[in-house]
Design a protein around this motif. Structure first.
Motif, mmCIF file in Angstrom:
data_model
loop_
_atom_site.group_PDB
_atom_site.id
_atom_site.type_symbol
_atom_site.label_atom_id
_atom_site.label_comp_id
_atom_site.label_asym_id
_atom_site.label_seq_id
_atom_site.Cartn_x
_atom_site.Cartn_y
_atom_site.Cartn_z
ATOM 1 N N ARG A 189 0.832 -1.188 0.000
ATOM 2 C CA ARG A 189 0.000 0.000 0.000
ATOM 3 C C ARG A 189 0.867 1.237 0.000
ATOM 4 O O ARG A 189 1.762 1.362 0.836
ATOM 5 N N VAL A 242 -10.438 -0.426 4.864
ATOM 6 C CA VAL A 242 -9.870 -1.718 5.244
ATOM 7 C C VAL A 242 -8.460 -1.458 5.753
ATOM 8 O O VAL A 242 -7.586 -1.023 4.995
ATOM 9 N N ASP A 243 -8.254 -1.687 7.052
ATOM 10 C CA ASP A 243 -6.973 -1.388 7.695
ATOM 11 C C ASP A 243 -6.547 0.050 7.418
ATOM 12 O O ASP A 243 -5.372 0.344 7.156
ATOM 13 N N GLY A 244 -7.507 0.954 7.445
ATOM 14 C CA GLY A 244 -7.223 2.376 7.313
ATOM 15 C C GLY A 244 -7.109 2.899 5.910
ATOM 16 O O GLY A 244 -6.899 4.101 5.712
ATOM 17 N N THR A 293 -8.733 -4.948 -1.173
ATOM 18 C CA THR A 293 -7.800 -3.857 -0.911
ATOM 19 C C THR A 293 -7.216 -3.402 -2.247
ATOM 20 O O THR A 293 -7.100 -4.200 -3.191
ATOM 21 N N ARG A 331 -7.825 -14.453 7.663
ATOM 22 C CA ARG A 331 -7.384 -13.114 7.283
ATOM 23 C C ARG A 331 -8.526 -12.116 7.425
ATOM 24 O O ARG A 331 -8.314 -10.979 7.856
ATOM 25 N N ARG A 347 -8.987 -10.780 10.870
ATOM 26 C CA ARG A 347 -7.942 -9.884 11.378
ATOM 27 C C ARG A 347 -8.026 -8.475 10.796
ATOM 28 O O ARG A 347 -7.307 -7.582 11.237
ATOM 29 N N LEU A 348 -8.889 -8.263 9.807
ATOM 30 C CA LEU A 348 -8.989 -6.953 9.165
ATOM 31 C C LEU A 348 -9.669 -5.942 10.090
ATOM 32 O O LEU A 348 -10.598 -6.270 10.848
ATOM 33 N N ARG A 349 -9.194 -4.701 10.016
ATOM 34 C CA ARG A 349 -9.864 -3.603 10.708
ATOM 35 C C ARG A 349 -10.719 -2.850 9.706
ATOM 36 O O ARG A 349 -10.203 -2.264 8.750
ATOM 37 N N LEU A 350 -12.029 -2.886 9.892
ATOM 38 C CA LEU A 350 -12.957 -2.244 8.951
ATOM 39 C C LEU A 350 -13.547 -0.992 9.580
ATOM 40 O O LEU A 350 -13.801 -0.944 10.787
#
Length: 296
Positions: free
Chosen positions: A170, A250-252, A269, A288, A291-294
């Motif tokens: 990213r 998604v994860d910021g 992503t 997986r 474990r994602l931060r939404l």
């Protein structure tokens, strides 16, 4: 000594360098030798009397030959013979020249086998820009001319390639870029949900790459798809699921998710350059996904 003998002697002085360039780009000693041989054919036919820097001229020629081979390989969805390399778990390449100490020294100096595995994830343009600039100090102006792009665009290709080589999927995103990237992802999701193929073409880079982790893939669906039209053709197969897609963080970073009766089914992503999606990753593995931060 006649002119052709003189030309052959000049070319031989650069052969090791040309082989190193081609090998780093192609990841195959056999294909690298083919590229060098084609470079000799073009050199033998060309009038190079006015060329000041023969080494640079030959490097650009072998790079163009290698680029054509990469694009042809991608169009056929092929990997080079013996890929992945033996050190990466693949079969050893059947190469009669491998026993030649000079040959082995050139390849060892050229690139590690582990790096070749990473380079294989790059688009042809990214690979050319990264290898020529970072490996052989070719200017972005020359690389841009080779790729029919501006020097600025060539520089961005190299930057994107470096991020991938480092494992950073990213890019660094500031607040203004974050807002722009969200608009790109919103447009992507809207086009997918609406079946708007022209809308997808406006947000996908021509060399966009779609990757999926492979868990729960329907039979016949590849783990990697390259090219905007190929991605769009595949999108038609998943119209039902796409209708449930929605953009989220998604994860910021701007992304998207698809939910169903059992909760989160998949997440997407994105890598975005300017206003175009250059790569997106479909995550379906339950571990997986958990474990994602939404966020919104």
């Amino acid at each position: 000594m006649n002119e052709r003998d003189t030309a052959a002697r000049l070319f031989e002085a650069h052969r090791s360098q040309l082989r190193a360039v081609a090998y780093r780009m192609l990841g195959s000693t056999t294909e690298a030798e083919d590229a060098v041989q084609e470079t000799w054919v073009r050199f033998d036919r060309a009038d190079t009397a006015a060329v000041d820097n023969l080494g640079g001229w030959l490097t650009r020629v072998v790079a163009r030959v290698s680029l054509d081979m990469l694009r042809s390989r991608r169009a056929r969805r092929e990997r080079p013979v013996g890929w992945p390399p033996a050190e990466a778990g693949g079969p050893a390449e059947d190469d009669p020249g491998a026993a030649d100490p000079e040959h082995e020294a050139v390849l060892a100096d050229s690139v590690s086998r582990a790096l070749l595995v990473v380079l294989e994830t790059l688009t042809p343009g990214e690979r050319i820009a990264f290898v020529l600039h970072d490996g052989f100090a070719v200017s972005f102006a020359e690389i841009g001319a080779l790729l029919d792009r501006s020097p600025d665009a060539a520089k961005k290709l190299a930057q994107r390639a470096r991020r991938k080589v480092r494992g950073d999927r990213r890019p660094d995103v500031g607040s203004a870029d974050l807002a722009r990237h969200r608009r790109v992802v919103d447009a992507f999701v809207a086009a997918v949900r609406g079946g708007d193929l022209n809308g997808l073409l406006t947000v996908l880079h021509p060399d966009v790459v779609r990757r999926v982790d492979g868990v729960g893939l329907p039979a016949g669906v590849p783990a990697v798809v390259r090219g905007a039209r190929e991605v769009i053709a595949e999108a038609r197969l998943f119209a039902g699921r796409a209708a449930r897609a929605r953009p989220v963080l998604v994860d910021g970073a701007p992304g998207a998710v698809v939910t169903g009766g059992d909760g989160l089914e998949l997440a997407l992503t994105f890598l975005i350059d300017g206003d175009l999606i250059t790569e997106f990753h479909v995550i379906t593995d339950p571990d997986r996904l958990r474990r994602l931060r939404l966020g919104d």
